[in-house]
Design a protein around this motif. Structure first.
Motif, short mmCIF file in Angstrom:
data_model
loop_
_atom_site.label_atom_id
_atom_site.label_comp_id
_atom_site.label_asym_id
_atom_site.label_seq_id
_atom_site.Cartn_x
_atom_site.Cartn_y
_atom_site.Cartn_z
N ASP A 55 0.44 -1.12 0.49
CA ASP A 55 0.01 0.11 -0.01
C ASP A 55 0.87 1.37 0.02
O ASP A 55 2.16 1.20 0.23
CB ASP A 55 -1.10 -0.12 1.31
N SER A 56 0.14 2.42 -0.05
CA SER A 56 0.38 3.46 0.46
C SER A 56 2.16 3.66 1.17
O SER A 56 3.22 4.64 0.96
CB SER A 56 -0.05 4.74 -0.08
N SER A 57 1.21 3.50 2.68
CA SER A 57 2.06 3.77 3.39
C SER A 57 3.92 2.85 3.48
O SER A 57 5.07 3.19 3.54
CB SER A 57 1.58 2.94 4.73
N PHE A 58 3.90 1.87 2.46
CA PHE A 58 4.85 0.99 2.26
C PHE A 58 5.90 1.56 1.19
O PHE A 58 7.38 1.29 1.30
CB PHE A 58 3.92 -0.91 2.13
N LEU A 59 4.76 1.76 0.17
CA LEU A 59 5.87 2.20 -0.75
C LEU A 59 6.01 3.42 -0.13
O LEU A 59 7.60 4.13 -0.89
CB LEU A 59 5.04 2.89 -1.64
N GLY A 60 6.02 4.57 0.49
CA GLY A 60 6.74 5.70 1.06
C GLY A 60 7.81 5.41 2.19
O GLY A 60 8.93 6.02 1.63
N SER B 104 0.83 18.23 -4.38
CA SER B 104 2.13 18.11 -4.75
C SER B 104 2.98 17.77 -5.57
O SER B 104 1.66 18.18 -6.65
CB SER B 104 2.03 16.89 -3.55
N GLU B 105 4.26 17.80 -5.57
CA GLU B 105 4.76 17.98 -7.74
C GLU B 105 6.14 17.46 -6.08
O GLU B 105 6.28 18.08 -6.31
CB GLU B 105 4.59 18.94 -8.30
N ASP B 106 6.63 16.18 -7.06
CA ASP B 106 7.90 15.71 -7.19
C ASP B 106 8.22 15.30 -8.72
O ASP B 106 7.26 16.01 -9.89
CB ASP B 106 8.43 14.66 -6.60
N ASP B 107 9.28 14.90 -8.92
CA ASP B 107 9.48 14.37 -9.54
C ASP B 107 9.16 13.30 -11.22
O ASP B 107 9.25 13.66 -12.02
CB ASP B 107 11.20 13.77 -10.10
N ILE B 108 8.07 13.12 -10.76
CA ILE B 108 7.55 12.18 -11.02
C ILE B 108 5.47 12.26 -11.38
O ILE B 108 5.19 11.96 -12.11
CB ILE B 108 7.90 10.63 -11.12
N ASN B 109 4.73 12.94 -10.48
CA ASN B 109 3.89 12.96 -10.42
C ASN B 109 3.16 14.26 -9.92
O ASN B 109 4.11 14.77 -8.78
CB ASN B 109 2.73 11.76 -9.38
N ARG B 110 2.71 15.11 -10.21
CA ARG B 110 1.91 16.02 -10.24
C ARG B 110 0.39 15.91 -9.71
O ARG B 110 -0.54 15.55 -9.92
CB ARG B 110 1.44 17.23 -11.23
N LEU B 111 0.44 16.28 -7.92
CA LEU B 111 -1.56 15.87 -7.76
C LEU B 111 -2.24 16.80 -7.47
O LEU B 111 -1.33 18.03 -7.30
CB LEU B 111 -1.49 15.28 -6.14
N THR B 138 13.60 15.29 -4.64
CA THR B 138 12.04 15.47 -4.88
C THR B 138 11.62 14.86 -4.52
O THR B 138 9.65 14.84 -4.74
CB THR B 138 12.00 16.83 -5.61
N LEU B 139 11.23 13.42 -5.14
CA LEU B 139 10.57 12.49 -4.51
C LEU B 139 9.88 12.55 -3.31
O LEU B 139 10.12 12.19 -2.72
CB LEU B 139 11.29 10.87 -5.41
N GLY B 140 8.52 12.68 -3.64
CA GLY B 140 7.84 12.14 -2.58
C GLY B 140 7.48 10.67 -1.89
O GLY B 140 7.40 10.20 -2.47
N GLU B 141 7.17 10.75 -0.79
CA GLU B 141 6.86 9.70 0.12
C GLU B 141 5.25 8.97 -0.10
O GLU B 141 4.82 8.15 1.01
CB GLU B 141 7.20 9.90 0.87
N HIS B 142 4.69 10.21 -0.32
CA HIS B 142 3.09 10.23 0.39
C HIS B 142 2.29 9.55 -1.52
O HIS B 142 2.53 10.93 -2.15
CB HIS B 142 2.24 11.39 0.85
N PHE B 143 1.28 8.33 -1.28
CA PHE B 143 1.27 8.47 -2.50
C PHE B 143 -0.48 8.23 -2.32
O PHE B 143 -1.21 7.59 -3.52
CB PHE B 143 1.90 7.00 -3.00
#
Lengths: 110, 174
Positions: A55-60, B104-111, B138-143
């Protein structure tokens, strides 16, 4: 313990022992990854053979580990991913930042 | 069908199983694996969002299945999502003239989110072009919201008149 580690040539292979990689184990995974990186392992291959879902938490936690590794000049590879997980990585485009291989033997120089 | 989700990590897997079974049973197992994966991604991320951000002990899920669409709706009584986000004092993004706000925006996605009316916003994701294989700081960690956007056909948030929050996600069956 989330990871089971063994040396394969110059690569440390860390096999993820859980099947559902999610909020409940993301923080522990990240801590174990940071420990491996901080111990000076330069090439870490994460084996997903047992993992059926992330999930997103693990991906993070994975991305956080990758950034920490790159900051220390280390590399993280992903291997043995199931199709569903590769599809999720592609869906959110993080396949562009991880080095993904079918098997650890496919990593150059392994 | 309505489900209550208690905001604990331990409640996640049993809830996903129950909700997934309901979808399969309602469609008499006549649902593709791809759609079931999308439902699982959406349900997981809505639950995780509730645990992490609502500040409330539980959410209510409504799952509605029609001939062409599965609609998953999560409602909670926690803090509002967008009054702070829509603060006009926030730094303007390049798209803001079209009513679109980049969250949010990083090197791959813009939300992004786009107001539909004074109470509802729609979320969507753009690909940021020219990403190389190498990572960048700049890679984000919130997906979570990105996964929901990419797994669905429509994803909105509404601040209801009674002060509740409603996240609504539609997934096409075909």
């Amino acid at each position: 313990m989330i990871l089971e580690n063994k040396k394969v040539g110059h690569i440390l292979e860390a096999t993820i022992l859980i099947t559902e990689a999610n909020l409940t184990n993301a923080e522990q995974f990240k801590q174990e990854m940071f420990d491996l990186i901080n111990k000076g392992n330069q090439h870490i291959s994460l084996n997903f053979v047992r993992v059926t879902y992330i999930d997103s938490s693990f991906l993070g936690a994975m991305v956080s580990s990758l950034k920490h590794a790159l900051g220390k000049g280390a590399e993280i590879y992903l291997t043995d991913l199931k199709k569903d997980i590769i599809d999720l990585l592609r869906l959110i485009r993080v396949d562009k930042v991880f080095k993904i291989y079918e098997r650890i033997n496919d990593i150059t120089g392994a | 069908m309505q489900f209550i989700f208690e905001h604990t990590a331990g409640a996640l897997l049993p809830f996903l199983h129950k909700a997934g079974q309901h979808i399969k049973n309602t469609l008499s197992n006549n649902v593709t694996e791809i759609v079931m994966h999308k439902c699982k991604f959406v349900l997981t991320e809505l639950c995780t969002n509730g645990i992490k951000h609502s500040g409330e002990p539980q959410s209510i899920f409504d799952i509605t299945i029609s001939e062409k669409t599965i609609t998953i709706q999560r409602t909670d009584a926690g803090a509002a999502f967008f009054p702070a986000t829509l603060n006009p004092k926030q730094e303007a993004s390049p798209n803001q003239s079209q009513g679109i706000i980049t969250l949010s925006e990083d090197d791959i996605n813009r939300l992004n989110m786009q107001p539909i009316d004074s109470k509802t916003v729609r979320f969507f994701v753009d690909e940021v072009p020219s990403t190389s294989k190498k990572n960048s700081p700049t890679l984000g960690e919130h997906f979570g919201l990105i996964i929901i956007c990419q797994s669905s056909n429509n994803f909105t948030y509404t601040r209801l008149a009674n002060g509740e929050n409603q996240f609504r996600v539609s997934i096409a069956l075909a």
